[in-house]
Motif scaffolding. Structure first.
Motif, mmCIF file in Angstrom:
data_model
loop_
_atom_site.group_PDB
_atom_site.id
_atom_site.type_symbol
_atom_site.label_atom_id
_atom_site.label_comp_id
_atom_site.label_asym_id
_atom_site.label_seq_id
_atom_site.Cartn_x
_atom_site.Cartn_y
_atom_site.Cartn_z
ATOM 1 N N UNK A 1 83.491 -36.873 9.592
ATOM 2 C CA UNK A 1 83.007 -36.491 8.267
ATOM 3 C C UNK A 1 83.616 -37.429 7.236
ATOM 4 N N UNK A 2 82.897 -37.660 6.157
ATOM 5 C CA UNK A 2 83.393 -38.557 5.128
ATOM 6 C C UNK A 2 83.577 -37.837 3.796
ATOM 7 N N UNK A 3 84.662 -38.198 3.137
ATOM 8 C CA UNK A 3 84.848 -37.776 1.751
ATOM 9 C C UNK A 3 84.751 -39.055 0.922
ATOM 10 N N UNK A 4 83.708 -39.141 0.136
ATOM 11 C CA UNK A 4 83.546 -40.289 -0.757
ATOM 12 C C UNK A 4 84.091 -39.852 -2.105
ATOM 13 N N UNK A 5 85.080 -40.580 -2.611
ATOM 14 C CA UNK A 5 85.640 -40.184 -3.894
ATOM 15 C C UNK A 5 85.565 -41.348 -4.860
ATOM 16 N N UNK A 6 85.589 -41.035 -6.144
ATOM 17 C CA UNK A 6 85.601 -42.128 -7.106
ATOM 18 C C UNK A 6 85.542 -41.635 -8.533
ATOM 19 N N UNK A 7 85.928 -42.516 -9.455
ATOM 20 C CA UNK A 7 85.931 -42.151 -10.859
ATOM 21 C C UNK A 7 84.727 -42.733 -11.587
ATOM 22 N N UNK B 1 88.471 -40.217 4.313
ATOM 23 C CA UNK B 1 88.292 -40.218 2.864
ATOM 24 C C UNK B 1 88.329 -41.658 2.370
ATOM 25 N N UNK B 2 87.295 -42.043 1.666
ATOM 26 C CA UNK B 2 87.256 -43.391 1.099
ATOM 27 C C UNK B 2 87.260 -43.256 -0.413
ATOM 28 N N UNK B 3 88.396 -43.608 -1.000
ATOM 29 C CA UNK B 3 88.595 -43.432 -2.437
ATOM 30 C C UNK B 3 88.075 -44.656 -3.193
#
Ligand SMILES: Nc1ncnc2c1ncn2[C@@H]1O[C@H](COP(=O)(O)OP(=O)(O)O)[C@@H](O)[C@H]1O
Ligand SMILES: [Mg+2]
Length: 378
Positions: free
Chosen positions: A185-191, A155-157
């Motif tokens: 697998x990647x979790x791309x997160x962001x605001x 996960x890359x926040x």
């Protein structure tokens, strides 16, 4: 008595509220081997949700899970450092073999890896200056993830940060590595929805269509208020239903803000009496007073146009049609173009956020406490 309303660190499971549907969707999506793009306004609960997903047995028992928040990074050097530090710290407790495999593959940093003679373990004390060829180190990191002895989830926040890196073609480089991977697998997160949606939804961009998207909204009111009342009950205390409802409505359920008010109410009102609506209001006004000084200094750094624009938007709550004549007139602003210009600076400074509702752009303050403070101050 432990405060059940966590406002820093990882929320422990008994104090984690809801997100059942989102959790199930994320676990299912990962099991179907798709990458995920997770967006939401700041402080809605992305990071907590990712941590929670990682704790689900279907994920915890099968994958190595990594999480890094790249908000502070401004270059590929730092990106590489953050990723490798996280892998190192996850693998340390897994034992020598797991860690050894990772470190042995980091040829580009081989000279910088230390060794703790007492514990008999490798140490990881890489400095930014040690990373001479971030592209090469990146390749080694991805190589490791691809060949690890378990499948991985990374996960890359605050992933939008990569858009600001000065190196050329960062998005294309990352994407071409990830495209070839089968084991991670990647979790791309962001605001920053604006930048992230542009990255993932424009056909010309490398990450186009490469992840399943989920948008995190507020927790439903009935679920959240029940959770609040239960937490008080478990602690042998009471909160009036109306008070829980008011705490939710003050911020339309925006998690961090609701939690912060309840955290303080729980901490300071512990004489055994029931928490009432007026206690919630008093708690909020104490918070605004405490934070007022730093909000004032933010305002102090804005020019006149930026100030009148942010005040207008705070008073609207959700501001639509901000560059219309009607909006400019209503708030006695200078002109649509001055508003436009001020808004772009306020967005850059992360004081504002926006989302689209149909064709309309809806602006609001990024910090809900600041919104309330401006409304009462101006
Ligand atoms: N499901 C949840 N249960 C309890 N508290 C939560 C939950 N989600 C968010 N919070 C509260 O909101 C704060 C911000 O959440 P966080 O995940 O850091 O938001 P984001 O990553 O979207 O900025 C947390 O520190 C916690 O106080
Ligand atoms: Mg976060």
């Amino acid at each position: 008595m432990e405060n059940p309303f966590y406002i820093t660190g990882i929320v422990p499971e008994p104090y984690f509220c809801d997100r059942e549907k989102e959790t199930a969707w994320m676990v299912r999506t990962l099991e179907n081997r798709a990458h995920i793009l997770l967006t939401s306004p700041r402080r809605m609960g992305k990071t907590q949700l990712i941590r929670h997903v990682f704790e689900q047995p279907a994920i915890r028992d099968k994958y190595y899970t990594f999480y890094t928040d790249i908000y502070p990074t401004t270059s590929l050097h730092e990106f590489v450092l953050f990723l490798s530090k996280e892998i190192y710290s996850v693998l340390v407790p897994k034992g020598k073999a797991a860690l050894g495999k990772f470190l042995a593959g980091l040829h580009s940093l081989a000279g910088c890896l230390g060794y703790d003679p007492v514990k008999g373990t490798p140490t990881f004390d890489i400095k930014l200056g040690d990373i001479h060829s971030p592209e090469l180190t990146l390749e080694e990191i991805f190589n490791y993830l691809e060949t690890a002895d378990k499948p991985c989830i990374f996960a890359i926040d605050e992933f939008q940060q990569i858009a600001y890196y000065p190196e050329k073609n960062v998005e294309a480089t990352l994407r071409s590595h990830i495209q070839k991977m089968n084991n991670c697998l990647f979790i791309y997160a962001g605001s920053n929805r604006h930048i992230l949606e542009n990255m993932f939804n424009s056909a010309a961009k490398p990450f186009y269509n490469s992840a399943e998207e989920i948008y995190l909204d507020s927790i439903a009111k009935d679920v959240y208020t029940r959770f609040i009342e239960e937490q008080f009950e478990k602690a042998g205390r009471r909160i009036a239903s109306e008070a829980a409802s008011v705490a939710y409505d003050l911020f339309e359920g925006h998690t961090y803000y609701v939690h912060n008010v309840l955290h303080n109410a729980f901490a300071y009102l512990n004489d055994g009496s029931t928490i009432e609506k007026s206690d919630i209001e008093k708690t909020l006004s104490d918070i605004l007073e405490e934070k007022g000084h730093s909000f004032a200094s933010v305002m102090n750094q804005l020019n006149y146009q930026q100030k009148e624009t942010i005040i207008a938007i705070a008073k609207e709550g959700k501001a639509v049609g901000v560059t219309s004549i009607a909006f400019v007139k209503k708030h006695a602003l200078k002109s649509p173009s001055s508003v436009q210009y001020a808004i772009s600076t306020l967005l850059d400074k992360q004081l504002l956020t926006y989302h689209n509702e149909g064709r309309a752009k809806v602006y609001r303050l990024a910090d809900r406490f600041m919104e309330k403070w401006i409304c009462q101050t101006y």
